[in-house]
Design an enzyme around this catalytic site. Sequence first.
Site, short mmCIF file in Angstrom:
data_model
loop_
_atom_site.label_atom_id
_atom_site.label_comp_id
_atom_site.label_asym_id
_atom_site.label_seq_id
_atom_site.Cartn_x
_atom_site.Cartn_y
_atom_site.Cartn_z
N LYS A 193 0.99 -1.16 0.08
CA LYS A 193 0.23 0.22 0.05
C LYS A 193 0.79 1.25 -0.13
CE LYS A 193 -2.16 2.84 1.77
NZ LYS A 193 -1.94 4.45 1.42
N GLY A 246 6.23 5.61 8.63
CA GLY A 246 5.38 6.87 8.57
C GLY A 246 5.32 7.40 9.86
N SER A 247 4.04 8.11 10.32
CA SER A 247 3.83 8.90 11.49
C SER A 247 3.70 7.96 12.70
CB SER A 247 2.78 9.70 11.30
OG SER A 247 1.54 9.02 11.09
N THR A 248 4.13 8.78 13.76
CA THR A 248 3.70 7.96 15.02
C THR A 248 2.18 7.62 15.33
OG1 THR A 248 5.62 9.39 15.86
CG2 THR A 248 4.28 8.19 17.44
N GLY A 251 1.27 4.57 13.43
CA GLY A 251 2.10 3.65 13.94
C GLY A 251 1.50 3.14 15.20
N GLU A 268 8.84 2.14 11.68
CA GLU A 268 9.74 2.99 11.57
C GLU A 268 9.12 4.70 11.43
OE1 GLU A 268 11.50 5.87 10.59
OE2 GLU A 268 12.17 5.11 8.61
N CYS A 302 13.10 10.97 7.62
CA CYS A 302 12.72 10.62 8.97
C CYS A 302 14.05 10.68 9.96
CB CYS A 302 12.38 8.95 9.11
SG CYS A 302 13.39 8.00 8.06
N GLU A 402 8.49 16.08 15.50
CA GLU A 402 9.18 16.10 14.30
C GLU A 402 8.46 16.88 13.30
OE1 GLU A 402 8.16 12.46 11.98
OE2 GLU A 402 10.28 12.33 11.53
P1 NDP Z 1 1.16 8.70 7.55
O1 NDP Z 1 1.74 8.04 8.84
O2 NDP Z 1 -0.45 9.12 7.73
O3 NDP Z 1 1.41 8.27 6.10
C1 NDP Z 1 2.36 7.13 6.14
C2 NDP Z 1 1.73 5.88 5.45
O4 NDP Z 1 0.44 5.45 6.22
C3 NDP Z 1 0.98 6.40 3.87
O5 NDP Z 1 0.97 5.08 3.23
C4 NDP Z 1 -0.40 6.34 4.40
O6 NDP Z 1 -1.37 6.42 3.54
C5 NDP Z 1 -0.56 5.41 5.49
N1 NDP Z 1 -1.68 5.36 6.47
C6 NDP Z 1 -2.39 6.34 6.95
N2 NDP Z 1 -3.36 6.16 7.55
C7 NDP Z 1 -3.21 4.76 7.83
C8 NDP Z 1 -4.32 3.85 8.65
N3 NDP Z 1 -5.15 4.26 9.21
N4 NDP Z 1 -4.02 2.60 8.23
C9 NDP Z 1 -2.67 2.31 7.39
N5 NDP Z 1 -2.21 3.04 6.85
C10 NDP Z 1 -2.32 4.41 7.06
O7 NDP Z 1 1.90 10.12 7.49
P2 NDP Z 1 1.36 11.47 6.78
O8 NDP Z 1 1.58 11.44 5.48
O9 NDP Z 1 0.12 11.92 7.56
O10 NDP Z 1 2.51 12.44 7.38
C11 NDP Z 1 2.30 13.11 8.80
C12 NDP Z 1 3.64 13.16 9.51
O11 NDP Z 1 4.30 11.80 9.50
C13 NDP Z 1 4.94 13.97 8.61
O12 NDP Z 1 4.73 15.12 8.81
C14 NDP Z 1 6.07 13.24 9.56
O13 NDP Z 1 6.43 13.93 10.44
C15 NDP Z 1 5.36 11.72 9.55
N6 NDP Z 1 6.12 10.92 8.48
C16 NDP Z 1 7.26 10.28 8.88
C17 NDP Z 1 7.65 9.21 7.91
C18 NDP Z 1 8.99 8.75 8.34
O14 NDP Z 1 9.98 8.35 7.08
N7 NDP Z 1 9.07 8.27 9.36
C19 NDP Z 1 7.20 9.38 6.44
C20 NDP Z 1 5.97 9.99 6.40
C21 NDP Z 1 5.47 10.96 7.23
P3 NDP Z 1 -1.87 7.69 2.57
O15 NDP Z 1 -0.88 8.45 2.51
O16 NDP Z 1 -2.40 7.00 1.42
O17 NDP Z 1 -3.08 8.19 3.47
#
Ligand code: NDP
Length: 499
Positions: A193, A246-248, A251, A268, A302, A402
């Site tokens: 995904k 992705g985001s905390t 997570g 992560e 990140c 972050e």
């Molecule tokens: P998210 O954690 O929402 O997105 C990361 C991934 O998770 C995307 O593929 C997203 O899909 C997916 N996702 C979102 N909601 C769900 C859910 N309920 N169940 C399963 N998967 C889900 O990050 P954001 O894009 O909202 O970014 C916000 C903040 O997160 C950033 O500003 C940053 O601080 C942090 N972040 C950290 C990253 C890292 O490398 N550690 C990477 C990205 C963000 P979709 O985008 O299609 O909604």
Amino acid sequence: MTSAVSEAIDGVRDVLSRAGDSVVVGGKPGPSATGEVIDTLDPATGEVVASIAAGTAADVDRAVAAATRGLRSWQELSAAARARVLYDIAALIEEHAEQLATLETLDNGKPLTESIFLDVGIAAEVWRYYAGWCTKISGQTLPVSPPVGSSFTYTRREALGVVGLIVPWNFPLLITSWKLAPALAAGNSVVLKPSEMTSLSALRLMELIDEAGMPPGVVNMVTGYGPDAGQALIEHPDVAKISFTGSTATGQRIVAASAASLKKLTLELGGKSANIVFPDADLENAAQGALTGIFLNQGQVCCAGSRLYVHRSVHDDMLAALESAARGIELGHGLADGTEMGPLISAAQRDRVEGYLQAGTEQGATLVCGGERPGGELAAGSFLTPAVFSGVRDDMRIAREEIFGPVLSVFAFDDESEVVGRANGSDFGLAAGVWTSDIKRAHRVAHQLQAGTVWINQYNMLDPAAPFGGYKASGYGRDLGEESLLGFTQTKSVWVSLD
Ligand code: NDP
């Protein structure tokens, strides 16, 4: 838009025209079950470049069912045959490097040179590294001492089954490869995904994976929104593991959803990494490292070195050097010649970052430069000039949370134990940097820092062989290296009676 940018976009039009068929189930690309689509924007212009399928739970169900069937055909291949498929994927990525990099830049905004050398270049090496592992996954023979009789006992490293990979938008192809290659090398089948903002390189990768001879159903993809497609994947009872970056907040949602079926997890979740400059460092190198440490990929990294601790004796000189370099960074469309920094991923992300700029100023930090929206032809994109704060206190929001944007906070420190304590005084623990010419101090400090990766006299170095992941709230499990591979396996002990 310059003619170079239009020409580059024209070069990938055929891929963009197939974007609506981004749900790939059992080897067949197609639309989502509902037929709904999501517009994908070029963040440098705000223009729609393609529309991808908006997958939902129904598509995830189909994809997991296909992956369950695909598992068998993948595991029936010999380890060497599986390795050949992975090597071929690496070669195809290199063969189509320019096309993949163009898609990545168009989708994410980063400069094309970064997409070519970092995203696509390392992605190919990651596939090659894990291709090599296919024929090297082995168990142990164990010297057991049963109370009666005798046994021959050995372990096997077996695949988990169907695994779900959820990838963010900052390094779409690279992080997809980090997760997909080891999952496949270990013998799993997959439902991927990608982020709905950056699915184009994954779409093309799926085609290359098919071209490399991957049996249908082994790698499936559902594009769509996180709360729809992502949530369905993390709740699916037939998915054995989720590997997520992705985001905390997301997570934590994944941890909660995993409880019902006790899924295995690799998470992560970002960081607030400290980059420490001691007075005996090569200050020119340290300044350069601090700049790439925070401004690479518009700061949407990140492991970004977002907290720069500089010894008080060299603080003012370092700050002046950083300000002058930050002011000189050339912003532009990632596909345009000479661009050193592109736009942020979206207008919403820029709003978020601007919220932190405001919080920093309100809490008393000094904005030395940047944090502005450029005008002219860049006004339509989500650009933000690189920002440097001085006079930052450790308790400010810009020091603790972050930001995920081009914002550097600079702090002064006086001695080693003080700075180690302050560096470790964060909820996160993903990475850290140490700049010094004292070899003893370098290792001493590296050992004390609570971070999954510590760079000494360099920053942002990555290699397929080196595990990457976090301490504390930065997550658990590791991407890359042998550890990632083992995280996609489970150990079975087999006992044979010799009596
Ligand atoms: P998210 O954690 O929402 O997105 C990361 C991934 O998770 C995307 O593929 C997203 O899909 C997916 N996702 C979102 N909601 C769900 C859910 N309920 N169940 C399963 N998967 C889900 O990050 P954001 O894009 O909202 O970014 C916000 C903040 O997160 C950033 O500003 C940053 O601080 C942090 N972040 C950290 C990253 C890292 O490398 N550690 C990477 C990205 C963000 P979709 O985008 O299609 O909604």
